[in-house]
Design an enzyme around this catalytic site. Structure first.
Site, PDB file in Angstrom:
ATOM      1  N   ASP A   1      10.284   5.175 -10.448  1.00 36.97           N
ATOM      2  CA  ASP A   1       9.785   5.729 -11.774  1.00 36.97           C
ATOM      3  C   ASP A   1      10.340   6.913 -11.786  1.00 36.97           C
ATOM      4  O   ASP A   1      10.801   7.369 -13.169  1.00 36.97           O
ATOM      5  CB  ASP A   1       8.188   6.153 -11.646  1.00 36.97           C
ATOM      6  CG  ASP A   1       7.254   4.876 -11.857  1.00 36.97           C
ATOM      7  OD1 ASP A   1       8.100   3.753 -11.978  1.00 36.97           O
ATOM      8  OD2 ASP A   1       6.067   5.041 -11.888  1.00 36.97           O
TER       9      ASP A   1
ATOM     10  N   LYS B   1      -0.763  -4.165  -3.245  1.00 39.42           N
ATOM     11  CA  LYS B   1      -1.880  -3.624  -2.748  1.00 39.42           C
ATOM     12  C   LYS B   1      -2.201  -2.379  -3.192  1.00 39.42           C
ATOM     13  O   LYS B   1      -1.615  -1.168  -2.850  1.00 39.42           O
ATOM     14  CB  LYS B   1      -2.188  -3.483  -1.359  1.00 39.42           C
ATOM     15  CG  LYS B   1      -3.466  -2.951  -0.878  1.00 39.42           C
ATOM     16  CD  LYS B   1      -3.726  -2.877   0.559  1.00 39.42           C
ATOM     17  CE  LYS B   1      -4.943  -2.202   0.933  1.00 39.42           C
ATOM     18  NZ  LYS B   1      -5.051  -0.566   0.719  1.00 39.42           N
TER      19      LYS B   1
ATOM     20  N   SER C   1       0.722  -1.043   0.072  1.00 37.17           N
ATOM     21  CA  SER C   1       0.202  -0.072  -0.157  1.00 37.17           C
ATOM     22  C   SER C   1       0.916   1.346  -0.001  1.00 37.17           C
ATOM     23  O   SER C   1       1.596   1.651  -1.110  1.00 37.17           O
ATOM     24  CB  SER C   1      -0.986  -0.224   1.294  1.00 37.17           C
ATOM     25  OG  SER C   1      -2.112   0.981   1.144  1.00 37.17           O
TER      26      SER C   1
END
Length: 440
Positions: free
Chosen positions: A300, A314, A289
């Site tokens: 990224d 999740k 999460s």
């Protein structure tokens, strides 16, 4: 939010008077299913072996309605609602386990650091077969959590089954009043810091900022390990705040749901606590999460190297909504996406460098080499900053993944280090030459 109108309702002749059933259908209610629900409700009240009051039946119906949506949506009675708020603030009574349902089995997502569960060796992926002798296969997630919560000082027995083991094992834990600080830090070696975030609570961003300031009191960092292993997640805004401390611009995360209000974008601010420190982030199957939000954003944007094993996966956002009767509703309202547009729901984040858990052992006849520093009475280096006690036990002996992360940080510094002959004097001369060349 009802179901879409049926084909019959859409083709209704406007010249006739609609029946009540047709009006209900036009409002999105499946009339036959509502009638069936009322029939089942009445038959349970009339013929069940024991008398059940209407309030209990309705609460159970709402719990069942939510439990079949996804593993994270649930109806919270007043006590469960209060427990959730307490755990978000970082104070509750229990054994310190974040749990979820995986393949309809109660499974440990992650133990919280320095709690009875963590000290007893409970690991992510352990399946909880029974709680105090009560099988968990027929328990809802909330019922299981309620059984594990309890008064500090009382014992609880868990029956755990780990992958690769044939028989479950019993673990007895003593509940504690857990006041967990979600952030801890220390220097691994001079110039190399370690920052551990065990979960994302309301004050995690502030605690992270303080920890980074503390790590730099003795000088700038040459590298930092951010440890998100076994971090079950938590507050979304805290995850964004932590990622923002390493990013000076760009997208951190965005969410997409059915409603416009659930579509949100979070971006980094220019003011950054640690914008340039070489960074390695440790993740594993217990990183879930909010921990995956941070890891995904840093990966990224090319801000960090991710090391470890694939994360939990999740990728959904839950809202906790108070209800008028004092109970609460935890409902999945959106999916979140990393800056590059990845949804990691049920996929997880793959590390850049895969390193599994292990243990470093030095062979008895490994050819130990005698060095100057081993001689009694040897001269010190002469640099007071270097007059520190050496570490007898390598970090990798206790935590192989952490040791590999430290080695990678050192390698990054070697790659970025100026080559011989490019010292301070050479740099000044080069700067002067550039200034001369630019003169008219």
């Amino acid at each position: 939010m009802g179901l879409a109108p049926t084909a019959e309702a859409q083709s209704h002749n406007a010249g006739s008077t609609p029946s009540q059933a047709e009006q209900d259908a036009a409002n999105g209610l499946p009339v036959e299913d509502v009638q069936t629900f009322a029939e089942v409700f009445e038959r349970i009240k009339r013929t069940y072996v024991e008398q059940v009051d209407d309030k209990t039946l309705l609460r159970n119906a709402m719990r069942g309605m939510l439990s079949q949506l996804d593993p994270h949506s649930e109806y919270l009675d007043a006590d469960a609602f209060q427990n959730l708020r307490e755990s978000t603030e970082g104070e509750f009574s229990g054994v310190g386990i974040e749990v979820g349902l995986r393949d309809d089995q109660l499974t440990v997502i992650a133990p919280i650091d320095d709690t009875p569960a963590a000290r007893a060796g409970v690991q992510p992926g352990d399946r909880i077969v029974a709680i105090d002798g009560t099988p968990t296969n027929d328990l809802s997630l909330q019922e299981a959590v309620d059984l594990m919560r309890g008064e500090a000082g009382t014992d609880i027995e868990l029956l755990l089954l780990r992958d690769g083991e044939q028989e479950p094992r019993k673990v007895t834990l003593t509940r504690e009043s857990i006041q967990s600080e979600s952030v801890s830090s220390r220097l691994l070696e001079p110039g190399y810091g370690y920052l551990r975030i065990s979960q994302f609570q309301s004050r995690t961003g502030e605690q992270t900022r303080d920890a980074l300031d503390s790590l730099t009191t003795s000088g700038p960092l040459q590298g930092l390990v951010l440890d998100l292993r076994n971090n079950p997640g938590g507050v979304l805004s805290s995850a964004v705040d932590v990622a923002d401390q390493f990013l000076s611009s760009g997208l951190v995360v965005y969410t997409k749901g059915r409603l416009t209000d659930d579509d949100m974008r979070f971006t980094a601010h220019a003011r950054t606590t640690a914008p340039d420190v070489p960074l390695v982030v440790l993740i594993n199957g217990g990183s879930a999460s909010a921990a995956e939000i941070v890891a995904g954003a840093l990966q990224d944007q090319g801000r960090a190297v991710l090391m470890g094993t694939r994360s939990f996966g999740k990728g959904s956002v839950q809202q906790v909504m108070p209800l008028g009767n004092g109970d609460g509703l935890k409902l999945t309202t959106a999916r979140y996406y990393t800056p590059s547009g990845r949804s990691i729901q049920a996929e997880g984040i793959a590390p850049d460098v895969r390193v599994v858990r292990g243990r470093l052992e030095v062979e008895d006849n490994s050819g130990f080499q005698l060095r100057e520093s081993n001689l009694r009475g040897h001269l010190l280096n002469g640099d007071p900053d270097q007059a520190t006690d050496s570490i007898d036990t390598p970090i990798a002996a206790d935590d192989y993944q952490l040791g590999e992360a430290l080695n990678l940080l050192k390698a990054l510094n070697v790659v970025q280090r100026p080559r011989a002959g490019q010292g301070a004097d050479t740099g000044k001369r080069t700067q002067t030459e550039k200034s001369t060349d630019s003169a008219p």
